[in-house]
Motif scaffolding. Structure first.
Motif, PDB file in Angstrom:
ATOM      1  N   ARG A 181       0.841  -1.214   0.000  1.00 41.46           N
ATOM      2  CA  ARG A 181       0.000   0.000   0.000  1.00 41.46           C
ATOM      3  C   ARG A 181       0.872   1.258   0.000  1.00 41.46           C
ATOM      4  N   ALA A 182       1.918   1.263   0.808  1.00 43.23           N
ATOM      5  CA  ALA A 182       2.811   2.421   0.886  1.00 43.23           C
ATOM      6  C   ALA A 182       3.606   2.599  -0.410  1.00 43.23           C
ATOM      7  N   ILE A 183       4.008   1.496  -1.033  1.00 44.38           N
ATOM      8  CA  ILE A 183       4.738   1.583  -2.308  1.00 44.38           C
ATOM      9  C   ILE A 183       3.834   2.167  -3.380  1.00 44.38           C
ATOM     10  N   ARG A 184       2.585   1.719  -3.434  1.00 42.14           N
ATOM     11  CA  ARG A 184       1.642   2.260  -4.423  1.00 42.14           C
ATOM     12  C   ARG A 184       1.436   3.757  -4.201  1.00 42.14           C
ATOM     13  N   ALA A 185       1.302   4.173  -2.959  1.00 43.05           N
ATOM     14  CA  ALA A 185       1.137   5.599  -2.653  1.00 43.05           C
ATOM     15  C   ALA A 185       2.380   6.388  -3.059  1.00 43.05           C
ATOM     16  N   LEU A 186       3.544   5.800  -2.845  1.00 44.66           N
ATOM     17  CA  LEU A 186       4.800   6.439  -3.235  1.00 44.66           C
ATOM     18  C   LEU A 186       4.840   6.668  -4.742  1.00 44.66           C
ATOM     19  N   VAL A 187       4.499   5.648  -5.515  1.00 46.20           N
ATOM     20  CA  VAL A 187       4.502   5.769  -6.980  1.00 46.20           C
ATOM     21  C   VAL A 187       3.486   6.817  -7.425  1.00 46.20           C
TER      22      VAL A 187
END
Length: 119
Positions: free
Chosen positions: A23-29
């Motif tokens: 979830r955090a990686i998707r938000a980062l992208v």
């Protein structure tokens, strides 16, 4: 006497990415690249990258915030060095072309935020 307050600065560290980070990686992208530039990675792609080669997926964490992500896989040099598209070499972004016997570490995703100057 004045009470001492905790002024410890958050630390930056790098560790292997885990499924709980998706979830955090998707938000980062999404933050780093607007949808019109690079579409956000579907959860299935990130899960695939982490599942196929967990030792080659990394997150940079500042305090409790994911501020960087890098995805890699291993592939044979004869495949890595011939002409290819991103989709071909990465197995559509899933890192399904990972070959543990390969001789090249191929970095196919890297995303960072420059938020550290604000902290």
């Amino acid at each position: 006497m004045a009470k001492k307050t905790d002024t410890k600065k958050p630390q930056l560290f790098v560790r292997n990415a885990m499924k709980k980070d998706i979830r955090a990686i998707r938000a980062l992208v999404e933050t780093a690249y607007p949808e019109e530039e690079i579409p956000t990675y579907p959860t299935a792609q990130l899960r695939g990258q982490i599942s196929v080669f967990p030792e080659g997926q990394f997150v940079a964490v500042y305090g409790d915030e994911v501020v960087g992500y890098m995805a890699t896989f291993v592939i044979a040099s004869d495949i890595a060095l011939r002409p290819h598209t991103w989709n071909q070499i990465t197995g559509g972004g899933y890192a399904s072309t990972h070959d543990p016997e390969g001789d090249w570490l191929y970095g196919h995703v890297w995303v960072t935020l420059s938020l550290l100057a604000e902290h």
